[in-house]
Each structure stands twice: as C-alpha cells, then as structure tokens.
Design a protein around this motif. Structure first.
Motif, short mmCIF file in Angstrom:
data_model
loop_
_atom_site.label_atom_id
_atom_site.label_comp_id
_atom_site.label_asym_id
_atom_site.label_seq_id
_atom_site.Cartn_x
_atom_site.Cartn_y
_atom_site.Cartn_z
N UNK A 218 -24.47 19.63 27.57
CA UNK A 218 -24.45 20.18 26.21
C UNK A 218 -25.55 21.20 25.95
N UNK A 219 -26.31 21.59 26.96
CA UNK A 219 -27.42 22.49 26.70
C UNK A 219 -28.33 21.90 25.64
N UNK A 220 -28.80 22.74 24.71
CA UNK A 220 -29.67 22.21 23.65
C UNK A 220 -28.90 21.64 22.46
N UNK A 221 -27.59 21.40 22.64
CA UNK A 221 -26.76 20.96 21.52
C UNK A 221 -27.21 19.67 20.88
N UNK A 222 -27.63 18.70 21.68
CA UNK A 222 -28.06 17.43 21.11
C UNK A 222 -29.39 17.57 20.37
N UNK A 223 -30.27 18.43 20.85
CA UNK A 223 -31.50 18.71 20.10
C UNK A 223 -31.17 19.32 18.74
N UNK A 224 -30.22 20.22 18.71
CA UNK A 224 -29.84 20.84 17.44
C UNK A 224 -29.27 19.81 16.48
N UNK A 225 -28.49 18.87 17.00
CA UNK A 225 -27.98 17.79 16.15
C UNK A 225 -29.12 16.96 15.59
N UNK A 226 -30.08 16.61 16.44
CA UNK A 226 -31.22 15.82 15.99
C UNK A 226 -32.06 16.58 14.97
N UNK A 227 -32.22 17.87 15.21
CA UNK A 227 -33.00 18.69 14.28
C UNK A 227 -32.33 18.76 12.92
N UNK A 228 -31.02 18.89 12.91
CA UNK A 228 -30.29 18.96 11.64
C UNK A 228 -30.39 17.63 10.90
N UNK A 229 -30.28 16.52 11.64
CA UNK A 229 -30.42 15.21 11.00
C UNK A 229 -31.82 15.03 10.42
N UNK A 230 -32.83 15.46 11.17
CA UNK A 230 -34.20 15.36 10.68
C UNK A 230 -34.42 16.25 9.46
N UNK A 231 -33.79 17.43 9.47
CA UNK A 231 -33.91 18.34 8.32
C UNK A 231 -33.35 17.69 7.05
N UNK A 232 -32.24 17.00 7.18
CA UNK A 232 -31.64 16.34 6.02
C UNK A 232 -32.55 15.22 5.51
N UNK A 233 -33.12 14.45 6.44
CA UNK A 233 -34.05 13.39 6.03
C UNK A 233 -35.27 13.97 5.35
N UNK A 234 -35.82 15.04 5.95
CA UNK A 234 -37.01 15.67 5.37
C UNK A 234 -36.73 16.22 3.99
N UNK A 235 -35.55 16.81 3.82
CA UNK A 235 -35.19 17.38 2.51
C UNK A 235 -35.11 16.29 1.46
N UNK A 236 -34.56 15.14 1.84
CA UNK A 236 -34.44 14.04 0.88
C UNK A 236 -35.80 13.44 0.52
N UNK A 237 -36.74 13.47 1.47
CA UNK A 237 -38.05 12.85 1.24
C UNK A 237 -39.07 13.81 0.62
N UNK A 238 -38.85 15.09 0.78
CA UNK A 238 -39.84 16.06 0.32
C UNK A 238 -39.99 15.99 -1.20
N UNK A 239 -41.24 16.15 -1.70
CA UNK A 239 -41.47 16.12 -3.15
C UNK A 239 -40.89 17.34 -3.83
#
Length: 239
Positions: A218-239
């Motif tokens: 998958x090349x870097x595809x799984x990293x991109x999936x993880x990054x997107x999931x982390x971005x969503x978590x960060x957005x929800x937690x950010x003040x």
C-alpha cells in the motif's frame, strides 16, 4: 527455516484470490500494530518512513532510512522488507551489508533516479550485482517505474520485468499499473508480481489477486489513513 526462507515461501502457491498482503510500517509502533493484527510479514514504504522523519518523499538521507528500518525490524518478530528507493548510490556489496545489518529479509529497488527512468539493461546489470552480493539472504523486489513516469504501455513494463527476473529479482513491482492491465502483465511476466493497492478505495486485495497480483502493498497509504484518523481526533479535542 530462516526468516528470509519463510518470507520467500509466503509468495509461493497462493490462490488467485489470496495474494500476500503486506502492511507498510513507517515506525516501530505501527510495525507492532500490524504484526499484532496478524500480518505474516511487513514492508516499509520509503515515503511513509520519510514522512515520519520529517522529510519529503525521496529526500531521506540513507543513514536515517537505514536507522528507521532497523528500528522497525527490531520491533517485531515477523519478517520485514525495506523500500530503499534506488539504493542511495551505494555499491551493491555495501547496500546488501547495510540491509542485512538492519535485520531485514528483502528490499524494494526502483528503476528510476529522481524522476528519470534508468536504462533497463544497466539497471538489470546492477540488480545482478546486488543478487550476487546477497545470494539467497535477501528477497529482491524490483520496482518498475514505467507507469509512474508516463510510459503507459504494459509491454514496456513486461520488457523490463524480463530483464530484472533474468538478473535474479525474486519479484517485480510495476507500481501504479492500472488494474485493467494486470491480466496482461500476469501473462507476460514470469514469477511473482507486487501490485500497489489502496487500503480505502478501489479493488480489494482479493480482486487484485484475481487479476494477477501475487502480493499487494500500500505504499504510504496506511500512514495516510492513520494521519487522517489522528487529525479527526485532534480536531475534536482542540480548544
């Protein structure tokens, strides 16, 4: 059986709908996650490792790439194959020594430098030197960059594949080959074929196997999936 022998055996006698699927670990944590999930082997993506180290794809210094690969291989009990791009200008003997020191069982070696395709005959000669230096200790996956570099002809990939297999490559990787071309590639290429998959869209690994893939990465595809999931978590937690 050594890890390399086990890894090589994973490519043999597979059903068309059951290709070898290798998760692309970019660091020790992701490697452990994939190994714990049951993947029998892993393949590091150079673009994913580069991103984890803060570099653009293709810009990772060799010493940092090998250090990262070493950490990944050390973190898990399953075999690891490393994407080492075009070999970083290392002589075949030194390249093989660095890979074995890193603890990996195989490597991806691409046939372009920068954004320019190498002469296939010269690249085949270089692959033959890598094979001679490695013996049976490394599984060599020869990446074919024709589709990446705008050469859409499957015949061009098949011609390069024949040279690389004759030079001792264990597997060939016509990266970004359109799925529609896979039956033709399968018919024209001797030995295992690595196919690029998308973990979230497009044909499934089973579909790609039915079309002709021996293994799917998958090349870097799984990293991109993880990054997107982390971005969503960060957005929800950010003040």
């Amino acid at each position: 059986m050594s890890r390399t022998e086990f890894f090589r055996a994973l490519h043999r006698r597979r059903r068309p709908d059951d290709p070898l699927v290798l998760a692309g670990a970019w660091d020790a944590v992701s490697a452990r996650v994939f190994a714990d999930a049951g993947f029998p082997a892993l393949a590091t993506p150079s673009a994913g490792v580069a991103a984890s180290l803060g570099y653009a794809d293709g810009r990772t210094p060799a010493r940092e790439m090998f250090a990262a690969v070493t950490r990944i291989a050390r973190a898990v009990d399953v075999p690891v194959s490393a994407d080492v791009e075009d070999g970083y200008g290392l002589a075949p003997k030194e390249l093989v020594e660095r890979l074995l020191e890193a603890g990996v069982v195989g490597c991806n070696l691409e046939d372009s430098r920068g954004e320019v395709l190498k002469d296939p005959h010269e690249h085949a000669d270089w692959l033959a030197e890598v094979r001679a230096a490695a013996g049976a200790s490394l599984f060599v996956n020869a990446r074919i960059d024709t589709f990446v570099r705008g050469v859409a002809s499957p015949e061009a990939a098949i011609e390069r594949a024949a040279l690389y297999v004759a030079a001792g490559a264990d597997c060939v990787y016509p990266i970004l080959a359109p799925p529609v071309t896979l039956p033709l590639l399968r018919a024209g290429i001797a030995g295992p074929i690595n196919v690029f998959g998308d973990p979230t869209d497009g044909p499934t690994p089973a579909d790609l196997g039915t079309l002709g893939a021996t293994r799917v990465t998958f090349g870097p595809g799984l990293l991109r999936c993880a990054t997107e999931a982390l971005r969503e978590i960060a957005t929800d937690l950010a003040p």
